[in-house]
Design a protein around this motif. Structure first.
Motif, mmCIF file in Angstrom:
data_model
loop_
_atom_site.group_PDB
_atom_site.id
_atom_site.type_symbol
_atom_site.label_atom_id
_atom_site.label_comp_id
_atom_site.label_asym_id
_atom_site.label_seq_id
_atom_site.Cartn_x
_atom_site.Cartn_y
_atom_site.Cartn_z
ATOM 1 N N HIS A 69 0.945 -1.340 0.026
ATOM 2 C CA HIS A 69 -0.103 0.147 -0.050
ATOM 3 C C HIS A 69 0.666 1.129 0.033
ATOM 4 N N HIS A 114 -13.131 1.280 3.953
ATOM 5 C CA HIS A 114 -12.600 0.831 2.658
ATOM 6 C C HIS A 114 -13.702 1.245 1.763
ATOM 7 N N ASP A 118 -6.746 0.504 6.864
ATOM 8 C CA ASP A 118 -6.416 -0.749 7.400
ATOM 9 C C ASP A 118 -6.335 -0.718 9.003
ATOM 10 N N HIS A 171 -5.472 2.809 -1.719
ATOM 11 C CA HIS A 171 -5.786 1.771 -0.809
ATOM 12 C C HIS A 171 -6.884 0.810 -0.981
ATOM 13 N N HIS A 217 -12.855 -5.346 9.382
ATOM 14 C CA HIS A 217 -12.270 -5.258 8.112
ATOM 15 C C HIS A 217 -13.103 -5.148 6.905
ATOM 16 N N ASP A 269 -6.766 -2.650 -2.582
ATOM 17 C CA ASP A 269 -7.517 -4.061 -2.107
ATOM 18 C C ASP A 269 -8.637 -4.627 -3.209
HETATM 19 ZN ZN LIG Z 1 -7.208 -2.619 3.456
#
Ligand SMILES: [Zn+2]
Length: 179
Positions: free
Chosen positions: A7, A64, A42, A101, A59, A105
């Protein structure tokens, strides 16, 4: 995954693309700031570990998402007001670094993200203990070597193209001033 190294490499490549070359100054503070922003989503792993002893529980949820990238980017673009050592990046650049990021992902892993949260939400299933998370970050980050190498090659290519374009425009300028 990608891991923090991947990242960070993608964040540095994003920065290299988006910055104006004249914005270059001291290196360490911008690199640390980019590292923080490119890994910010994260922190949901850390929150899950601290609050419930399970890094997976929050998560790839709200952090995100595009909305989080915009809100966090806005906040980050004003952080320099708190301490003069914090780099003064614009709202667009800060948001782009956080969003890099989310995109990484999304495209480099098979598990989804919550891109359009609050319209959609995804949570990582399963259990991730402190030991597993530390083990992943310490011993599995080598898997990001390919991403890091690609990012370095990309940054070198961008710099070469910029240098070539700069030389070209200088030549035109020189010719004009002679005429
Ligand atoms: Zn992530």
């Amino acid at each position: 995954m990608p891991f923090p190294i991947g990242h960070t490499a993608i964040g540095l490549a994003t920065f290299e693309t988006a910055q104006s070359p004249s914005a270059r100054g001291s290196r360490l503070a911008p690199v640390l700031f980019i590292t923080l922003l490119a890994n910010l989503p994260d922190l949901d792993v850390l929150a899950g570990l601290i609050l419930q002893g399970n890094g997976a529980v929050f998560h790839r949820g709200p952090t995100h998402s595009l909305l989080f990238a915009l809100v966090a980017g806005y906040a980050a673009s004003h952080l320099w007001r708190l301490w003069h050592r914090i780099p003064r990046f614009g709202f667009g650049l800060c948001s782009l670094l956080v969003f890099s990021h989310v995109l990484a992902d999304m495209f480099l892993t098979s598990a989804p993200v919550s891109l359009l949260w609050p319209l959609e939400i995804y949570w990582t299933p399963g259990q991730n203990t402190w030991g597993q998370v530390v083990d992943m970050v310490l011993y599995q980050s080598y898997q990001d070597a390919g991403i890091a190498i690609a990012a370095v090659l990309y940054v070198l290519a961008v710099r070469m193209v910029r240098a070539a374009l700069k030389g070209h425009s200088l030549n035109i300028f020189a010719r004009k001033s002679i005429e």
